[in-house]
Design an enzyme around this catalytic site. Structure first.
Site, PDB file in Angstrom:
ATOM      1  N   THR A 138       1.210   3.882   7.739  1.00 21.09           N
ATOM      2  CA  THR A 138       1.689   3.657   9.101  1.00 21.09           C
ATOM      3  C   THR A 138       0.687   2.748   9.812  1.00 21.09           C
ATOM      4  OG1 THR A 138       0.458   5.553   9.884  1.00 21.09           O
ATOM      5  CG2 THR A 138       2.718   5.951   9.190  1.00 21.09           C
ATOM      6  N   GLU A 157       8.014   6.039   8.110  1.00 20.56           N
ATOM      7  CA  GLU A 157       8.261   7.408   7.646  1.00 20.56           C
ATOM      8  C   GLU A 157       9.717   7.663   7.297  1.00 20.56           C
ATOM      9  OE1 GLU A 157       6.370   6.528  10.188  1.00 20.56           O
ATOM     10  OE2 GLU A 157       4.711   7.931  10.525  1.00 20.56           O
ATOM     11  N   LYS A 187       4.921   8.882  33.379  1.00 24.38           N
ATOM     12  CA  LYS A 187       5.321  10.108  34.075  1.00 24.38           C
ATOM     13  C   LYS A 187       4.986   9.947  35.557  1.00 24.38           C
ATOM     14  CE  LYS A 187       4.967  12.817  29.919  1.00 24.38           C
ATOM     15  NZ  LYS A 187       4.065  12.145  28.993  1.00 24.38           N
ATOM     16  N   TRP A 192      10.316  10.924  34.155  1.00 21.60           N
ATOM     17  CA  TRP A 192       9.932   9.918  33.171  1.00 21.60           C
ATOM     18  C   TRP A 192      10.560   8.567  33.452  1.00 21.60           C
ATOM     19  CZ3 TRP A 192      10.099  12.629  27.678  1.00 21.60           C
ATOM     20  CH2 TRP A 192       9.148  13.664  27.679  1.00 21.60           C
TER      21      TRP A 192
END
Ligand code: AMP
Length: 553
Positions: free
Chosen positions: A185, A330, A439, A444
């Site tokens: 990754t 992934e 936030k 959000w």
């Protein structure tokens, strides 16, 4: 009781066998690292890959050993790829855009024994070789003529190895759960972690990607994967092109707008795949030079969210259909695609766009759920934000060597680290990476959504949104804009451009014009670096009265 069908292990060598048996003369065209275009076929690639397997065996490589590639997309890379996997070794694709320290870390962690490298990367390997003690051999992916200029002690020549070894080599003949490939990754949080694909997971991913609502390529297609083989398996195209017998066009190291345009036209490409920044470069090149696309029908775009202006330009100006995709290393990598459903296909082009811009729906083999911080499932109402969790036939179960510990929840789902919504039609939309979401006053704000609208401003080349500390709201958005060359812009005109397109309370508190918006190793905006550069920045709304703006980026 067991079923009574044949046992036919799903190993990826069978994919190239199929290409050799049934599409043997179908072409593979590559822009070589040395310069000229090189033409070969699936049949030839098969023979040469087998020769490479024997060469690797001669170097002492055994099943399960890791063999790395540090290379651009070329036919030689495809040959190394299948040569390594076919004999049961693990093909570890290294991303050359990583910093040298990360590269060394990954090579050591994987314990790579051999590295196949393009000429381009010899200097970096030479400089850091001492820090890669597991590497016994370096194979330079070139011919003997170019080898003469290589000053790398002990380096082996790819073409010499191919010439010296026989193609008589048994492939496969092992369990389908044998590891086939390893990809790390990008490591935006902590060290990169290894995803160890199995033959079975890659084979199933290949079958899934060939579906019409997924990559949907056919034998008659000519496919240009601009997405590199080191970026999550070129989104599976190095397998699916062989499996379907498509003509494959490899761009080598030249990924700029002019070079990609030249390949699209000269090779009559019908299908391509890349991250949005590549397509932005192509569009800029075509507009500046008043060019058209004569064969391209469809592009899959993913890796980061697709800006609306990009989809419109492809659709309206060039007649190319765009499929937006989401995935990650992934997930092998395809996780969702925004292909139309029976219902959305009936909508007008303009109404369909609303769905095309979302990241889409999972193909068979992928399950999704949305949860809150406590792991409770959230509704698919298109407005509730939650953590996106995924499980399936080609999703990571644990990282290589157990890094990161247990990574699945009680139901076997992997936390993608993405925050998303899922609408009643099943279209998932990424709001943000969990660490990037802003936030503000407990609510959000999606940075991706603001960025994608802002980048549609005719003066904007790139846009990024980050949260900045605010005494009352905790965080408020700041929009960073890199303008097109020669342009000037004002905060007011960018805020006016956003007005009516986003909720009022999402409006950035500031617009900062910057010379550079950094991109990471896989072409995504590097927010970690932007936040570092903006460390001293204070919002105008958070400054004591009379203090001016400090533009640090
Ligand atoms: P990588 O493993 O480098 O391919 O990165 C995977 C991450 O890229 C995902 O978890 C997302 O955060 C991001 N990503 C991939 N595709 C998209 C997309 N279409 N829209 C938004 N983010 C995306």
């Amino acid at each position: 009781m067991q079923g009574l069908m044949q046992t036919w292990p799903l190993t990826v060598d069978k994919i190239l066998d199929h290409a050799k048996n049934w599409h043997t003369d179908r072409e593979i065209v590559s822009r070589s690292v040395e310069g000229p275009m090189v033409r070969t076929t699936w049949g030839e690639v098969h023979t040469r890959a087998k020769r490479l397997s024997n060469a690797l065996k001669g170097l002492g490589i055994q099943k399960g050993d890791r063999v790395a590639t540090l290379a651009w997309n070329t036919a030689r890379h495809i040959e190394a790829w299948y040569g390594i996997m076919g004999m049961g070794a693990v093909c570890h694709t290294l991303n050359p855009r990583l910093f040298a320290e990360q590269l060394c870390y990954i090579v050591n962690h994987a314990e790579d024994q051999v590295i196949f490298t393009d000429l381009t990367f010899l200097p970096i390997l030479l400089e850091h070789r001492a820090k890669m003690p597991s590497v016994k051999h370096v194979i330079v992916m070139t011919d003997e003529a170019h080898m003469k200029n290589v000053a790398f002690p002990g380096a082996l020549c790819f073409e010499t190895l191919v010439a010296e070894h026989s193609a008589d080599c048994v492939w496969g003949d092992f369990d389908e759960n044998t590891p086939a490939a390893l990809c790390y990754t990008s490591g935006t949080t902590g060290n990169p972690k290894g995803v160890l694909y199995t033959h079975r997971s890659n084979f199933i991913h290949t079958l899934v990607t060939m579906g019409r609502d997924v990559m949907g390529i056919a034998a008659a297609d000519t496919v240009l994967p601009v997405v590199p083989m080191f970026h999550a398996n070129a989104w599976g195209l190095a397998f699916s092109c062989a499996a379907i017998g498509a003509k494959l066009v490899n761009p080598g190291q030249k990924l700029d707008g002019a070079s990609i345009y030249e390949l699209l036209e000269s090779e009559s490409v019908t299908f391509s795949a890349a991250v949005p920044t590549v397509w932005q470069m192509l569009l800029t090149h075509m507009r500046e030079n008043n060019l058209a696309l004569s064969t391209l029908q469809r592009v899959v775009i993913g890796g980061s969210a697709v800006p609306e202006a990009l989809v419109r330009a492809f659709r309206d100006d060039y007649g190319v259909s765009v499929t937006h995709a989401w995935g990650m290393t992934e997930t092998s990598p395809l996780g969702t695609l925004a292909s139309p459903t029976g219902k959305t296909a009936k909508l007008s082009a303009e109404e369909q766009l609303r769905f095309t811009l979302k990241q889409g729906r999972p193909p068979i083999g992928i399950e999704l759920k949305l949860v809150d911080d406590e792991g409770n499932r959230l509704p698919h109402d298109g407005v509730t934000f939650g953590k996106l969790m995924v499980r399936g036939a080609f999703v990571v179960g644990e990282y290589f060597k157990g890094d990161g510990g247990e990574i699945l929840d009680d139901e076997g789902y992997f936390d993608t680290g993405d925050v998303a919504t899922i609408d009643p039609d099943g279209f998932m939309q990424i709001t943000d990476r969990a660490k990037d979401v802003i936030k503000s006053g407990g609510e959000w704000i999606s940075t991706i959504e603001i960025e994608n609208i802002a980048v549609g401003h005719p003066k904007a080349e790139l846009a990024a949104v980050i949260g900045a500390a605010h005494p009352k709201w905790d965080e408020r958005p700041v929009l960073l804009v890199k303008l097109m060359p020669g342009q000037t812009g004002t905060k007011e005109e960018f805020l006016a451009f956003l007005e009516g397109k986003i909720a009022k309370w999402w409006t950035p508190d500031d617009v900062v014009f910057v010379d550079d918006i950094p991109l990471g190793a896989t072409g995504k905006i590097d927010k970690k670096l932007i936040r570092l550069r903006m460390a001293d920045y204070v919002l105008p709304t958070a400054r004591p009265a009379g203090v001016g703006a400090k533009e640090t980026a």
